[in-house]
Design an enzyme around this catalytic site. Structure first.
Site, PDB file in Angstrom:
ATOM      1  N   LYS A  18       0.837  -1.111  -0.010  1.00 49.71           N
ATOM      2  CA  LYS A  18      -0.048  -0.028   0.037  1.00 49.71           C
ATOM      3  C   LYS A  18       0.719   1.236   0.254  1.00 49.71           C
ATOM      4  O   LYS A  18       0.651   2.268  -0.821  1.00 49.71           O
ATOM      5  CB  LYS A  18      -0.966   0.127   1.060  1.00 49.71           C
ATOM      6  CG  LYS A  18      -1.616   1.370   1.425  1.00 49.71           C
ATOM      7  CD  LYS A  18      -2.230   1.412   2.777  1.00 49.71           C
ATOM      8  CE  LYS A  18      -1.840   1.780   4.225  1.00 49.71           C
ATOM      9  NZ  LYS A  18      -1.420   3.361   4.111  1.00 49.71           N
ATOM     10  N   ASN A  19       1.857   1.363   0.846  1.00 48.96           N
ATOM     11  CA  ASN A  19       2.794   2.615   1.058  1.00 48.96           C
ATOM     12  C   ASN A  19       3.658   2.800  -0.212  1.00 48.96           C
ATOM     13  O   ASN A  19       4.087   3.926  -0.285  1.00 48.96           O
ATOM     14  CB  ASN A  19       3.477   2.523   2.309  1.00 48.96           C
ATOM     15  CG  ASN A  19       2.505   2.759   3.641  1.00 48.96           C
ATOM     16  OD1 ASN A  19       1.395   2.976   3.532  1.00 48.96           O
ATOM     17  ND2 ASN A  19       2.956   2.635   4.883  1.00 48.96           N
ATOM     18  N   ASP A 304       4.535   0.771  12.222  1.00 46.13           N
ATOM     19  CA  ASP A 304       3.320   0.252  11.749  1.00 46.13           C
ATOM     20  C   ASP A 304       3.192  -1.179  12.136  1.00 46.13           C
ATOM     21  O   ASP A 304       2.249  -1.726  11.697  1.00 46.13           O
ATOM     22  CB  ASP A 304       3.616   0.441  10.081  1.00 46.13           C
ATOM     23  CG  ASP A 304       2.900   1.522   9.531  1.00 46.13           C
ATOM     24  OD1 ASP A 304       2.451   2.559  10.147  1.00 46.13           O
ATOM     25  OD2 ASP A 304       3.255   1.781   8.455  1.00 46.13           O
TER      26      ASP A 304
HETATM   27  C1  UD1 Z   1       4.230   7.098   6.299  1.00 47.49           C
HETATM   28  C2  UD1 Z   1       3.301   5.925   6.141  1.00 47.49           C
HETATM   29  C3  UD1 Z   1       2.878   5.145   7.459  1.00 47.49           C
HETATM   30  C4  UD1 Z   1       3.932   5.127   8.297  1.00 47.49           C
HETATM   31  C5  UD1 Z   1       4.772   6.256   8.435  1.00 47.49           C
HETATM   32  C6  UD1 Z   1       6.166   6.107   9.436  1.00 47.49           C
HETATM   33  C7  UD1 Z   1       2.512   6.085   3.974  1.00 47.49           C
HETATM   34  C8  UD1 Z   1       1.235   6.378   3.140  1.00 47.49           C
HETATM   35  N1  UD1 Z   1       2.270   6.189   5.185  1.00 47.49           N
HETATM   36  O1  UD1 Z   1       3.179   8.005   6.927  1.00 47.49           O
HETATM   37  O2  UD1 Z   1       2.071   4.108   7.202  1.00 47.49           O
HETATM   38  O3  UD1 Z   1       3.441   4.687   9.786  1.00 47.49           O
HETATM   39  O4  UD1 Z   1       5.260   6.860   7.136  1.00 47.49           O
HETATM   40  O5  UD1 Z   1       6.913   5.017   8.924  1.00 47.49           O
HETATM   41  O6  UD1 Z   1       3.552   5.740   3.478  1.00 47.49           O
HETATM   42  N2  UD1 Z   1       6.193  14.758  10.591  1.00 47.49           N
HETATM   43  C9  UD1 Z   1       6.348  16.267  10.781  1.00 47.49           C
HETATM   44  N3  UD1 Z   1       6.314  16.835   9.750  1.00 47.49           N
HETATM   45  C10 UD1 Z   1       6.141  16.722   8.489  1.00 47.49           C
HETATM   46  C11 UD1 Z   1       6.036  15.384   8.177  1.00 47.49           C
HETATM   47  C12 UD1 Z   1       6.001  14.427   9.171  1.00 47.49           C
HETATM   48  O7  UD1 Z   1       6.452  16.434  11.948  1.00 47.49           O
HETATM   49  O8  UD1 Z   1       6.040  17.627   7.633  1.00 47.49           O
HETATM   50  C13 UD1 Z   1       6.197  13.837  11.699  1.00 47.49           C
HETATM   51  C14 UD1 Z   1       4.877  12.987  11.746  1.00 47.49           C
HETATM   52  O9  UD1 Z   1       4.004  13.867  12.476  1.00 47.49           O
HETATM   53  C15 UD1 Z   1       5.274  11.619  12.449  1.00 47.49           C
HETATM   54  C16 UD1 Z   1       6.581  11.423  11.848  1.00 47.49           C
HETATM   55  O10 UD1 Z   1       7.026  12.693  11.600  1.00 47.49           O
HETATM   56  O11 UD1 Z   1       5.321  12.002  13.819  1.00 47.49           O
HETATM   57  C17 UD1 Z   1       6.657  10.508  10.744  1.00 47.49           C
HETATM   58  O12 UD1 Z   1       5.743  10.934   9.842  1.00 47.49           O
HETATM   59  P1  UD1 Z   1       6.156  10.483   8.132  1.00 47.49           P
HETATM   60  O13 UD1 Z   1       7.380   9.779   8.065  1.00 47.49           O
HETATM   61  O14 UD1 Z   1       5.963  11.572   7.379  1.00 47.49           O
HETATM   62  O15 UD1 Z   1       5.157   9.488   8.046  1.00 47.49           O
HETATM   63  P2  UD1 Z   1       3.777   9.396   6.739  1.00 47.49           P
HETATM   64  O16 UD1 Z   1       4.603   9.865   5.467  1.00 47.49           O
HETATM   65  O17 UD1 Z   1       2.640  10.292   6.994  1.00 47.49           O
END
Ligand code: UD1
Length: 415
Positions: A18-19, A304
């Protein structure tokens, strides 16, 4: 609806990730040509992403039998990702990169809070600003514009190796003028799959899978064909299902290297895990040994898989400590597992789990995708019947989960 107590046994085929597929569908917006995506998983999130790119001008056709998607975007007819789609699925925010790259502008709803934390998008936006985009906020949307009509290559340092920010910036940088480097980039296998797809389209990306990715911008990219990588989280979940039921399961279509952090913890818990080239066999033990786990970005233990391991440790012979470092509020499953008899103390981002002999079936609610998966795992081992409500969360990321588990001998049905 699950009647627990049956050890799982047999062979199961893991679906595609999915991701990995979500950013790849979004990346198709970079070209007018047709892109062919193979091994598509039948998931609700994939349908939402297809709906979103269609609303931006993509023609999307699916051949369900062949598990193929054909996507072409002769021209972008819109540049707005509306709130109803972005709030349904946070990965919708990933259209920002391709829209900015191809149209020079994008309007995307801010994702807002979600059950597992606030999940801001500041890192995405700071990165695009460094690439000469102007960002404005208003009415719950961000509007981004490339100041000169085209993004400019730049050096971007991420404060945290965010998966989504790395993907968004990577896609955006493909058509930028000049060279971009993303430092402290996420190194998840899904990033590598995305970079491989983009390179097939004619992008010039190096270093995906390490903490520094460099992208030499090109003037245009073309169509490409790509088969999506196997879903390491689905695989990890079914490995844990085998472990928690004391079963013996062979998983096919896996990349054992992607699962190293999960395999290492299962081995430490006394579960037998053996690896083949693209398969893994897991044999459970009556009660696993307790574990200490901290979630981290790849190659650390995946956030996850945290909920599923809390469920597994609820049956361990001793006390486990699981610390969530990636998301600030990802223990929604704990209250539900307590209702099944699990002994868990929660202190901010730390769960202390005192293993018990057996769990009891109960009516519980899936609050998010992985929390839902953890409740199914608990139900598979619990005495009596477990009813998991709001199972639509689970369908976002697990394809035919009840069919796969039924074939492994579980007593599970959808009502
Ligand atoms: C992706 C995955 C999700 C997984 C996560 C971490 C997809 C569709 N989803 O989510 O299943 O749990 O990676 O492995 O691929 N953050 C910030 N600022 C930002 C972006 C992120 O502070 O601009 C923080 C988030 O709040 C969170 C952490 O960074 O606490 C990780 O987020 P991120 O790695 O971006 O996860 P996703 O891409 O949303």
């Amino acid at each position: 609806m699950i009647k627990g107590g049956k050890p799982l046994s047999g062979t199961v085929q893991i679906s595609s990730s999915k991701n990995a597929i979500l950013p790849i569908i979004s990346a198709c917006l970079l070209t007018a040509d047709e892109c062919i995506i193979k091994n598509i998983p039948g998931l609700d999130d994939v349908s939402v992403m297809c709906e979103l790119v269609s609303s931006l001008g993509a023609r999307v056709e699916a051949n369900i039998q062949e598990r193929e998607l054909y996507i072409s975007t002769p021209e972008l007819t819109g540049h707005t990702a509306p709130y109803d789609l972005v709030s349904r699925m946070r990965a919708s925010f990933l259209v920002l990169g391709p829209l900015l790259a191809r149209a020079g502008k994008a309007k995307v709803a801010l994702p807002g809070g979600c059950p597992i934390g606030t999940r801001p998008v500041d890192l995405h936006l700071k990165g695009f600003e460094a690439m000469d985009a102007q960002i404005e906020y208003g009415n719950g949307y961000i509007e981004a514009k490339a100041r000169t009509g085209r993004l400019k290559g730049s050096r971007v340092y991420l404060d945290f190796p965010s998966v989504g920010a790395t993907e968004n910036l990577l896609i955006g940088a493909v058509l930028a003028e000049g060279c971009t480097s993303i430092e402290n980039a996420a190194s998840e296998p899904e990033i590598v799959d995305l970079a491989n797809f983009l390179n097939k389209m004619g992008a010039r990306i190096k270093g995906a899978g390490t903490d520094t990715i460099t992208i030499e911008g090109v003037d245009r990219v073309h169509g490409a064909e790509h088969a999506i990588m196997p879903d390491r989280i689905e695989a990890g979940t079914l490995m844990t299902a085998a472990a928690i039921t004391g079963g013996d399961v062979i998983l096919k279509n896996v990349v054992p290297d992607h699962l190293k952090p999960v395999t290492a913890k299962l081995l430490e818990a006394g579960i037998e895990v053996s690896e083949g080239l693209s398969e893994i066999r897991v044999k459970g033990a009556p009660r696993p040994a307790p574990l200490n786990i901290k979630t981290h970005p790849f190659p650390g233990f995946p956030t996850d898989m945290q909920a599923q391991f809390v469920a597994l440790m609820a049956k361990a012979q001793g006390t486990s400590v699981i610390v969530e470092t990636v998301f600030e509020n990802r223990f929604m499953h704990v209250n539900e597992l307590r209702r099944m008899g699990a002994k868990i103390r929660l202190d901010a981002r730390t769960a202390v789990i005192e293993g018990c002999d057996s769990l009891e079936g109960a009516r519980v609610r899936a609050t998010d995708l992985r929390a839902g998966a953890a409740l199914i795992l608990a139900g598979l081992t619990a005495r009596g019947t477990t009813e998991v409500l709001d199972s639509h969360h689970i369908d976002r990321g697990y394809e035919f989960i009840e069919n796969k588990l039924q074939r492994l001998g579980a007593d599970i049905k959808r009502v």
